[in-house]
Design an enzyme around this catalytic site. Sequence first.
Site, PDB file in Angstrom:
ATOM      1  N   ASP A  70       0.726  -1.318  -0.151  1.00 54.29           N
ATOM      2  CA  ASP A  70      -0.048  -0.075  -0.012  1.00 54.29           C
ATOM      3  C   ASP A  70       0.869   1.327   0.100  1.00 54.29           C
ATOM      4  O   ASP A  70       1.914   1.309   0.256  1.00 54.29           O
ATOM      5  CB  ASP A  70      -1.171  -0.134   1.188  1.00 54.29           C
ATOM      6  CG  ASP A  70      -0.310  -0.250   2.694  1.00 54.29           C
ATOM      7  OD1 ASP A  70       0.962  -0.348   2.400  1.00 54.29           O
ATOM      8  OD2 ASP A  70      -0.908  -0.714   3.578  1.00 54.29           O
ATOM      9  N   ASN A 138      -7.416  -2.111  14.290  1.00 54.02           N
ATOM     10  CA  ASN A 138      -8.891  -2.394  13.898  1.00 54.02           C
ATOM     11  C   ASN A 138      -9.018  -3.792  13.015  1.00 54.02           C
ATOM     12  O   ASN A 138      -9.946  -4.027  12.604  1.00 54.02           O
ATOM     13  CB  ASN A 138      -9.655  -1.337  13.325  1.00 54.02           C
ATOM     14  CG  ASN A 138      -9.038  -0.847  11.844  1.00 54.02           C
ATOM     15  OD1 ASN A 138      -8.184  -1.727  11.615  1.00 54.02           O
ATOM     16  ND2 ASN A 138      -9.502   0.074  11.396  1.00 54.02           N
ATOM     17  N   HIS A 140      -7.259  -4.040  10.256  1.00 52.56           N
ATOM     18  CA  HIS A 140      -7.086  -4.155   8.712  1.00 52.56           C
ATOM     19  C   HIS A 140      -5.807  -4.864   8.166  1.00 52.56           C
ATOM     20  O   HIS A 140      -4.862  -4.716   9.085  1.00 52.56           O
ATOM     21  CB  HIS A 140      -6.975  -2.686   8.487  1.00 52.56           C
ATOM     22  CG  HIS A 140      -6.055  -1.738   8.634  1.00 52.56           C
ATOM     23  ND1 HIS A 140      -6.423  -0.522   9.061  1.00 52.56           N
ATOM     24  CD2 HIS A 140      -4.755  -1.690   8.919  1.00 52.56           C
ATOM     25  CE1 HIS A 140      -5.080   0.057   9.379  1.00 52.56           C
ATOM     26  NE2 HIS A 140      -4.290  -0.858   9.014  1.00 52.56           N
ATOM     27  N   GLU A 145      -9.985  -1.602   5.253  1.00 50.12           N
ATOM     28  CA  GLU A 145     -10.407  -1.294   6.543  1.00 50.12           C
ATOM     29  C   GLU A 145     -11.866  -2.068   6.798  1.00 50.12           C
ATOM     30  O   GLU A 145     -12.651  -2.512   5.674  1.00 50.12           O
ATOM     31  CB  GLU A 145     -10.979   0.221   6.410  1.00 50.12           C
ATOM     32  CG  GLU A 145      -9.827   1.246   6.368  1.00 50.12           C
ATOM     33  CD  GLU A 145      -9.009   1.568   7.694  1.00 50.12           C
ATOM     34  OE1 GLU A 145      -9.129   0.611   8.545  1.00 50.12           O
ATOM     35  OE2 GLU A 145      -8.593   2.580   7.680  1.00 50.12           O
TER      36      GLU A 145
HETATM   37  C1  GLP Z   1      -0.611   0.591   8.693  1.00 49.37           C
HETATM   38  C2  GLP Z   1      -0.360  -0.182   7.373  1.00 49.37           C
HETATM   39  C3  GLP Z   1      -0.464  -1.671   7.732  1.00 49.37           C
HETATM   40  C4  GLP Z   1       0.054  -1.940   8.812  1.00 49.37           C
HETATM   41  C5  GLP Z   1      -0.485  -1.234   9.991  1.00 49.37           C
HETATM   42  C6  GLP Z   1       0.029  -1.521  11.367  1.00 49.37           C
HETATM   43  O1  GLP Z   1      -2.108   1.015   8.600  1.00 49.37           O
HETATM   44  N1  GLP Z   1      -1.182   0.129   6.289  1.00 49.37           N
HETATM   45  O2  GLP Z   1      -0.072  -2.326   6.660  1.00 49.37           O
HETATM   46  O3  GLP Z   1       0.021  -3.331   9.217  1.00 49.37           O
HETATM   47  O4  GLP Z   1      -0.444   0.072   9.844  1.00 49.37           O
HETATM   48  O5  GLP Z   1       1.091  -0.615  11.612  1.00 49.37           O
HETATM   49  P1  GLP Z   1       2.099  -0.830  12.929  1.00 49.37           P
HETATM   50  O6  GLP Z   1       2.976  -2.078  12.450  1.00 49.37           O
HETATM   51  O7  GLP Z   1       2.923   0.352  12.839  1.00 49.37           O
HETATM   52  O8  GLP Z   1       1.400  -0.987  13.961  1.00 49.37           O
END
Ligand code: GLP
Length: 248
Positions: A70, A138, A140, A145
Amino acid sequence: MEVIVCKTKEEAGKKVAEIFINKVKEKNNKEGAVLGLATGSTVIPIYENMVKIAKEDNIDFSKVRTYNLDEYVGIDENNENSYRYFMNDNLFNHINIKKENTFVPSGEEKTAEENAKKYDETVLKANVDIQLLGIGENGHIGFNEPNESLHAKTFVENLSENTIEVNSRFFSSIEEVPKKAVTMGIGTILSAKEIIICAFGKKKANAVKYLIGEEKVTTKVPATMLFLHKNVKLFVDEECFSEVKKMR
Ligand code: GLP
């Protein structure tokens, strides 16, 4: 889904990095490994260990191709908060991968929809060997989402209030967090031959509870879509796992 509980995120990072490095070595005699990559704080210990092993064991990444999940829409790739910047900074700049073999969706606003479509075709054609995933608080994955229905293909997602708030820690103010992002869809993610999802720390316990405890598929927790894939490993640390156990 195979659940692997590690003492710490550092231990998990090492194990996951070894899986990726082994795939690189295995495919270096053939057409080269195709890696699906992710961003976020969760994957940092994985990239640190990949860089370490690559340096120590002289691992050749020149045949490797990578496809990221992404990217924020409306953020330039030179911006420190772009996922392209994150990837260069945490991984690509430290291994001998060819930059032209590293693919991150374009965050260009005007052409976002059109580029998402093209990106999806590129990823499917590439046939990803292993896809790495983190998980949002959440539930995702990528930026898919929770919703009534989920997208199958790469698309432009409207970020939820929760995600904007959680991700605002990387920006100087919440107003600066983009409202949209391009993300591989659920079908695109599931097209990988193998998937590794990591969740570390208490904050991820709620999302992980559905994966370990409920074993149900619901669009309200997008990560549960991974039950539709036959080769998924979930790496959690004890901090997350013990919290999940308390909830059950
Ligand atoms: C973002 C990314 C995800 C990631 C998530 C968790 O929203 N798009 O790919 O898994 O955050 O992030 P973190 O690893 O910093 O908790």
